[in-house]
Design an enzyme around this catalytic site. Sequence first.
Site, PDB file in Angstrom:
ATOM      1  N   TYR A   1      -1.997  -0.585  10.267  1.00 60.20           N
ATOM      2  CA  TYR A   1      -1.881  -0.938   8.825  1.00 60.20           C
ATOM      3  C   TYR A   1      -0.642  -0.338   8.213  1.00 60.20           C
ATOM      4  CZ  TYR A   1      -3.712  -1.428   4.168  1.00 60.20           C
ATOM      5  OH  TYR A   1      -3.935  -1.796   2.880  1.00 60.20           O
TER       6      TYR A   1
ATOM      7  N   SER B   1       0.741  -1.177  -0.015  1.00 59.83           N
ATOM      8  CA  SER B   1       0.100  -0.082   0.150  1.00 59.83           C
ATOM      9  C   SER B   1       0.754   1.271  -0.029  1.00 59.83           C
ATOM     10  CB  SER B   1      -1.006  -0.129   1.339  1.00 59.83           C
ATOM     11  OG  SER B   1      -1.543   1.252   1.510  1.00 59.83           O
TER      12      SER B   1
END
Length: 310
Positions: free
Chosen positions: A234, A178
């Site tokens: 995350y 990501s």
Amino acid sequence: MLGYSLRSVRCHRIAVVTGGNKGIGLEVCRQLAASGVTVVLTARDETRGAAAVEKLREQGLSDVIFHQLEVTDASSIARLAEFLKTRFGRLDILVNNAAISGVELVDDPSFGPKPVGEQFNGMDWHQRIGWMYKNSRETYSTAKEGLRTNYYGTKHVTEALLPLLQSSYDGRIVNVSSGFGLLRYFRSEELKQELNDADNLTEERLDELLDMFLKDFGAGALDARGWPGELASYKVAKAAVNAYSRIMARRHPRLRVNCAHPGYVKTDMTRNSGLLTPEEGANNVVKVALLPAGGPTGAFFAIGKEASFL
């Protein structure tokens, strides 16, 4: 005889996709299968996984197989490895896609009503991300589960399937990462430098850093220690995946081990606030999975193009 065997292997690659029953994962399965790859679609839930395979078969993609996989369950991982060993004897492509947000999703009335459907169309990237931040709550429990799934799940699946990848003539691992895994989100220069030191960083040190992160999270010391802010678990997990990919690329030069950022995609995890469709996001992953033999390893690809880890 060897030349004939090698041509056969080249023409018939085997891929595993984790978290393959919906969103980006399902589209990765579809696009790989459409490219002539035999795909083992994995998912935690057997009913949903089998339904996903049936959906692809209805589209004419018959060379897709379902196998149950929970990436945080060692026995589930072992069963998949044994199945692949017995059925194929090797693995050519591993796409580590399974992930969770690491947060509780909430609706914060102070930020206005939840946008639905076309209401997101009037919001730019920063507004959409801002809405996600405001409508998420991160607890110690969700942060710990985020690391367990997003980093350790990826690592343990990779370790279990590594011998099968090494049996391939051109084994490759694509870790779905990501933009939030970039080191720019870390506020500590020391942490940035250590995580970017691909020549010296070890898995053992990564474990220590992740333990430190959870300890600091529990103590409310993320700001003081220079960890990322919102969606911290995350971001830290994806940065760890990036670092682990570089460690693996260094340790196993015959394999192609790369990270792929698919973009900000409309999925359940983003509550459909993304800018790209699952098809577009998956294409950015499949491009990396199907790079020509001898291509880059230990690299980060952002929306289909090689980019910096910073």
